[in-house]
Motif scaffolding. Structure first.
Motif, PDB file in Angstrom:
ATOM      1  N   ASP A 114      47.678  45.943  43.423  1.00  0.00           N
ATOM      2  CA  ASP A 114      47.291  44.751  42.663  1.00  0.00           C
ATOM      3  C   ASP A 114      48.502  44.030  42.083  1.00  0.00           C
ATOM      4  O   ASP A 114      48.392  43.376  41.054  1.00  0.00           O
ATOM      5  CB  ASP A 114      46.325  45.135  41.534  1.00  0.00           C
ATOM      6  N   ASN A 146      45.527  36.412  37.713  1.00  0.00           N
ATOM      7  CA  ASN A 146      45.173  37.746  37.232  1.00  0.00           C
ATOM      8  C   ASN A 146      45.942  38.855  37.933  1.00  0.00           C
ATOM      9  O   ASN A 146      45.414  39.932  38.174  1.00  0.00           O
ATOM     10  CB  ASN A 146      43.669  37.976  37.393  1.00  0.00           C
ATOM     11  N   TYR A 147      47.187  38.600  38.275  1.00  0.00           N
ATOM     12  CA  TYR A 147      48.013  39.594  38.954  1.00  0.00           C
ATOM     13  C   TYR A 147      49.258  39.888  38.131  1.00  0.00           C
ATOM     14  O   TYR A 147      49.810  39.012  37.479  1.00  0.00           O
ATOM     15  CB  TYR A 147      48.457  39.090  40.332  1.00  0.00           C
TER      16      TYR A 147
END
Length: 123
Positions: A47, A92-93
């Protein structure tokens, strides 16, 4: 001489791409370029979005390859990475900045890759 250096860099980037593919990195972009500069490889590992600078050398006469990633080069990569994340809406990383050093021998038949994970940080 400039074309020779470009060829060495391209060859090193291709070897780095093969290395990353073998180690389960998903390649998003190669040579992401904007007016202010470029990032050699952008990939995703689990991720994390990873921005990678590849440096290739035949000898240590001019220092280690990672030493060529100066403070100004780091700042340039960070600014380009911010643009990339904004443009692609990747909010969102977590991000990481790596350097891959590729060492060649004189015959181009052997090479060694040194992957420096989290080589520098955004402060």
């Amino acid at each position: 001489m400039k074309k020779y250096n470009k060829d060495i860099g391209d060859y090193g980037e291709n070897l780095a791409l093969d290395y990353l593919n073998r180690n389960d990195y998903d390649i998003l972009y190669k040579n992401f370029r904007i007016r202010n500069g470029e990032i050699d490889i952008i990939c995703k590992f689990k991720d994390i979005i990873v921005f990678i600078e590849v440096k290739s050398r035949y000898s240590y006469n001019f220092g280690f390859p990672s030493e060529a990633v100066t403070y100004l080069k780091q700042k340039q990569i960070i600014n380009i990475s911010k643009y990339f994340l904004l443009k692609n809406k990747l909010f969102n990383y977590n991000c990481r900045f790596d350097v891959i050093e590729v060492y060649f021998n004189k015959n181009n038949n052997l090479y060694n890759i040194n992957h420096i994970k989290d080589a520098f940080r955004l402060y």
